[in-house]
Design an enzyme around this catalytic site. Structure first.
Site: not given
Length: 299
Positions: A244, A88-89, A113, A195, A9
């Protein structure tokens, strides 16, 4: 060895993916499929939407995923990853590109998500901040000594960490970081504490979706954010994906491990060049490149 890395992101921009749509029939087909799967025309927002529209979490995450995955699919025979990782993503993009998840399942999970994270953000005000110029251990110790929830969330490169948690705790931590000699400790314009333990409601919601999704053994190892190690077992991949959301993104450690395991060229697949910059800060000798439609075998 060729490593392919997939952004998260923040890499979005107006017009993203339009060149793929206009120049590749396969890309066009996949974008049209995505509109149907999502139930709204994400292509309109990606190609012509405002920065404000693109910033909506339910749009941003699928948009970056689509740009990355469709670009990987249009590379054809030149796309031969020997290892992959995503920030991440980007881990979802990496899993689809490496054959561990189907395009449709990957997109559905990313959409779920995004919505689960959005909901978690609305439960309690939370935020993130970038800390520059301090060692990891100093950042971790300061977070541990602050009242309230604040943790190290993204290990982006040496001297660049992102912390995440309750607004008041992050603010207090930023002050303490500056006193400890941080070059900067800057609140980020994000919707919530990604996170961190604040994402527990989203983790629970996503866990059910991941458990009900079929995963396959990837064509090459994926270096996952949670462990920063090479994973090929689909059950481990699932468990790490679920963890995650509340665990830190160990990007520095992942890149270091990939280099130790033989990575020589890091090709970023998707919008922007953020990850290439981080790789160079982690190891200035590493080679980096951007994936493009006409990517040559010798690049």
């Amino acid at each position: 060895m060729k490593a392919y890395i997939f952004p998260g992101q923040g890499a979005q921009f107006t017009g993203m993916g339009l060149d793929l749509y206009e120049n590749s029939p396969e890309a066009q087909h996949l974008f049209e499929d995505a509109n149907e799967i999502l139930g709204f025309n994400i292509t309109d927002i990606m190609f012509e939407g405002s920065a404000e529209q693109l910033k909506e979490t339910k749009v941003t995450q699928p948009a970056i995923f689509l740009h990355s995955v469709i670009l990987a699919k249009t590379l054809g025979d030149t796309f031969k990853p020997e290892m992959v990782a995503g920030h991440s993503l980007g881990e979802f993009s990496a899993l689809v590109a490496a054959g561990a998840l189907s395009f449709e399942d990957g997109l559905k999970l990313v959409s779920q998500r995004a919505q689960a994270m959005q909901k978690a953000c609305e439960i309690q005000p939370s935020t993130m901040a970038a800390v520059l110029g301090l060692e990891d251990k100093v950042v971790e110790d300061i977070c541990a000594n602050i009242d309230g929830v604040v943790v190290a969330a993204n290990y982006n490169c040496p001297g660049q960490l992102v912390i995440s948690g309750e607004v008041s705790a992050v603010e207090k931590a930023c002050e303490a970081m500056k006193e400890a000699g941080a070059r900067r400790a800057l609140m980020l314009p994000v919707g919530g504490a990604f996170h961190s333990p604040m994402m527990e409601p989203a983790r629970e919601e996503l866990a059910a979706a991941i458990e009900n999704t079929t995963f396959s053994t990837p064509h090459c190892p994926i270096y996952q954010n949670v462990t920063a190690t090479a994973i090929t077992d689909e059950n481990e991949i699932k468990a790490n994906l679920i963890s995650q959301l509340t665990a830190p993104v160990r990007w520095t450690q992942s890149v270091q491990q990939m280099i130790t395991d033989g990575a020589t060229l890091f090709t970023e697949v998707g919008p922007g060049k953020v990850l290439q910059g981080l790789v160079k800060k982690i190891n200035r000798d590493a080679q980096t490149a951007s994936a493009t439609l006409d990517l040559k075998n010798d690049e």
